[in-house]
Motif scaffolding. Structure first.
Motif, PDB file in Angstrom:
ATOM      1  N   GLN A  31       0.830  -1.202   0.000  1.00  0.00           N
ATOM      2  CA  GLN A  31       0.000   0.000   0.000  1.00  0.00           C
ATOM      3  C   GLN A  31       0.869   1.259   0.000  1.00  0.00           C
ATOM      4  OE1 GLN A  31      -3.201  -0.163   3.061  1.00  0.00           O
ATOM      5  NE2 GLN A  31      -2.548  -2.278   3.321  1.00  0.00           N
ATOM      6  N   TYR A  73       2.742   1.849  -3.306  1.00  0.00           N
ATOM      7  CA  TYR A  73       1.834   2.273  -4.376  1.00  0.00           C
ATOM      8  C   TYR A  73       1.514   3.766  -4.254  1.00  0.00           C
ATOM      9  CZ  TYR A  73      -2.073   2.199  -7.652  1.00  0.00           C
ATOM     10  OH  TYR A  73      -2.912   2.457  -8.714  1.00  0.00           O
ATOM     11  N   HIS A 107       2.577   7.005  -6.582  1.00  0.00           N
ATOM     12  CA  HIS A 107       1.557   7.835  -7.222  1.00  0.00           C
ATOM     13  C   HIS A 107       1.511   9.242  -6.648  1.00  0.00           C
ATOM     14  CE1 HIS A 107       0.243   4.023  -8.910  1.00  0.00           C
ATOM     15  NE2 HIS A 107      -0.548   4.691  -9.721  1.00  0.00           N
ATOM     16  N   HIS A 128      -8.277   1.161   2.657  1.00  0.00           N
ATOM     17  CA  HIS A 128      -7.899  -0.163   2.177  1.00  0.00           C
ATOM     18  C   HIS A 128      -8.701  -1.218   2.930  1.00  0.00           C
ATOM     19  CE1 HIS A 128      -5.028  -2.993   0.274  1.00  0.00           C
ATOM     20  NE2 HIS A 128      -5.322  -3.737   1.338  1.00  0.00           N
ATOM     21  N   ASP A 170      -8.233   7.078  -2.640  1.00  0.00           N
ATOM     22  CA  ASP A 170      -8.069   5.707  -3.129  1.00  0.00           C
ATOM     23  C   ASP A 170      -8.798   4.741  -2.212  1.00  0.00           C
ATOM     24  OD1 ASP A 170      -6.450   6.575  -5.170  1.00  0.00           O
ATOM     25  OD2 ASP A 170      -4.697   5.392  -4.594  1.00  0.00           O
ATOM     26  N   THR A 211      -9.985   0.374  -1.995  1.00  0.00           N
ATOM     27  CA  THR A 211     -10.022  -0.961  -2.582  1.00  0.00           C
ATOM     28  C   THR A 211     -11.400  -1.569  -2.363  1.00  0.00           C
ATOM     29  OG1 THR A 211      -9.228  -2.074  -0.580  1.00  0.00           O
ATOM     30  CG2 THR A 211      -7.561  -1.328  -2.167  1.00  0.00           C
ATOM     31  N   TRP A 271      -2.827  -1.242 -10.286  1.00  0.00           N
ATOM     32  CA  TRP A 271      -2.962  -1.974  -9.025  1.00  0.00           C
ATOM     33  C   TRP A 271      -3.254  -3.448  -9.289  1.00  0.00           C
ATOM     34  CZ3 TRP A 271      -2.130  -1.407  -3.906  1.00  0.00           C
ATOM     35  CH2 TRP A 271      -2.773  -2.295  -3.026  1.00  0.00           C
ATOM     36  N   GLU A 272      -3.940  -3.735 -10.390  1.00  0.00           N
ATOM     37  CA  GLU A 272      -4.286  -5.118 -10.726  1.00  0.00           C
ATOM     38  C   GLU A 272      -3.049  -5.984 -10.949  1.00  0.00           C
ATOM     39  OE1 GLU A 272      -7.886  -6.259 -11.314  1.00  0.00           O
ATOM     40  OE2 GLU A 272      -7.758  -4.599  -9.876  1.00  0.00           O
ATOM     41  N   HIS A 302      -2.456  -8.796  -4.926  1.00  0.00           N
ATOM     42  CA  HIS A 302      -3.480  -8.481  -3.938  1.00  0.00           C
ATOM     43  C   HIS A 302      -4.838  -8.873  -4.493  1.00  0.00           C
ATOM     44  CE1 HIS A 302      -6.077  -6.185  -1.201  1.00  0.00           C
ATOM     45  NE2 HIS A 302      -5.068  -6.285  -0.359  1.00  0.00           N
ATOM     46  N   SER A 358      -9.425  -4.934  -5.871  1.00  0.00           N
ATOM     47  CA  SER A 358      -9.198  -3.940  -6.910  1.00  0.00           C
ATOM     48  C   SER A 358      -9.224  -2.553  -6.287  1.00  0.00           C
ATOM     49  CB  SER A 358     -10.262  -4.062  -8.000  1.00  0.00           C
ATOM     50  OG  SER A 358     -10.166  -5.307  -8.655  1.00  0.00           O
ATOM     51  N   LYS A 359      -8.850  -1.546  -7.075  1.00  0.00           N
ATOM     52  CA  LYS A 359      -8.726  -0.185  -6.540  1.00  0.00           C
ATOM     53  C   LYS A 359      -9.365   0.827  -7.482  1.00  0.00           C
ATOM     54  CE  LYS A 359      -4.807   1.021  -4.539  1.00  0.00           C
ATOM     55  NZ  LYS A 359      -5.035   1.520  -3.150  1.00  0.00           N
TER      56      LYS A 359
END
Length: 260
Positions: free
Chosen positions: A82, A85, A89, A171, A200, A202, A242-243, A247, A250-251
């Motif tokens: 997490q 990522y 970004h 998350h 963001d 998930t 993210w895919e 994990h 999805s996000k």
């Protein structure tokens, strides 16, 4: 981690029977959890109150498992995923961050260490998991970073200031939430999100029938959540990169302006 199955209906009787036949060793634990959850739903029919009770029970057994990590090593790995990522970004030390459902700071301790002191704000519906979060702050030596950890009754965010947070993060929150709870959050998160900021979250994705298991795990189609965000004047973008990560969820990224 095996590729996620986005077509199966985990609530269907046929799937449950087939799963039990493939994994008989997991049946006793599932039955025990189903019985516990049925009792908790009887005592607390409101979903947030019910899930707060689930978290109380799970946290007493193992705080790491309560936030979905089957081992401390996995807890560390998921938190790092997490963190990496968001930093990749654009999360910068000067940003102000709100983490919804911060749990016991699986990723939060890394955010606290990365951000300027006082710039991390974590909320959770579970006072029990927030006590475990305080333990994480101590274990990681983050007291001087001055993180704020606050229990909440709902996701209206009404006690937080307007346009304050550059980054909002949730998350494994919507994966445990029925649509009214998700909509409550989406109806209010735009107010606290700063111009140019992003949110963001998930979710457990399905491309088949939307469903839930034990009122703990909810599976949604991407277009359902995108439409819900747009209903409240927000732009939503499915995060395809993210895919590529190991994990199971999805996000989606939410912003004020048109999706890029």
């Amino acid at each position: 981690m095996p590729a996620r199955n986005v077509t199966v209906n985990r609530a269907a009787l046929g799937h449950r029977i087939a799963y039990a036949l493939r994994h008989p060793e997991r049946v006793p634990r599932h039955v025990a959890r189903a019985a516990r959850d049925a009792w908790l739903r009887h005592r607390w029919p409101d979903h947030i109150s019910y899930y707060r009770a689930v978290m109380r029970s799970d946290t007493r057994a193992d705080p790491d498992a309560a936030v979905g990590s089957r081992s401390h090593e996995r807890w560390l790995a998921l938190g790092a995923m997490q963190f990496d990522y968001l930093v990749g970004h654009g999360l910068r030390p000067e940003h102000r961050m709100l983490e919804i459902g911060c749990g016991n700071l699986r990723a939060g301790w890394r955010f606290i260490r990365h951000l300027d002191p006082g710039h991390y704000y974590g909320i959770d519906i579970s006072p029990d998991i927030l006590a475990a979060a305080q333990d994480t702050v101590v274990t990681m030596g983050l007291q001087k970073r001055l993180p704020t950890l606050t229990p909440v009754r709902n996701l209206t965010l009404r006690f937080l200031p307007d346009a304050h947070f550059d980054v909002v993060h949730a998350h494994s929150v919507f994966s445990h939430s029925p649509l009214p709870v998700i909509e409550e959050c989406l109806a209010n998160v735009g107010r606290v999100l700063a111009p140019g900021g992003w949110f963001d979250f998930t979710f457990d994705r399905t491309e088949g029938e939307e469903h839930q298991v034990l009122r703990e795990d909810f599976y949604y189609r991407t277009e359902t959540l995108v439409a819900l965000a747009e209903k409240h004047g927000l732009a939503a973008r499915f995060m395809t990169d993210w895919e590529e990560l190991p994990h199971g969820q999805s996000k989606i990224r939410i912003t004020h302006g048109p999706a890029s």
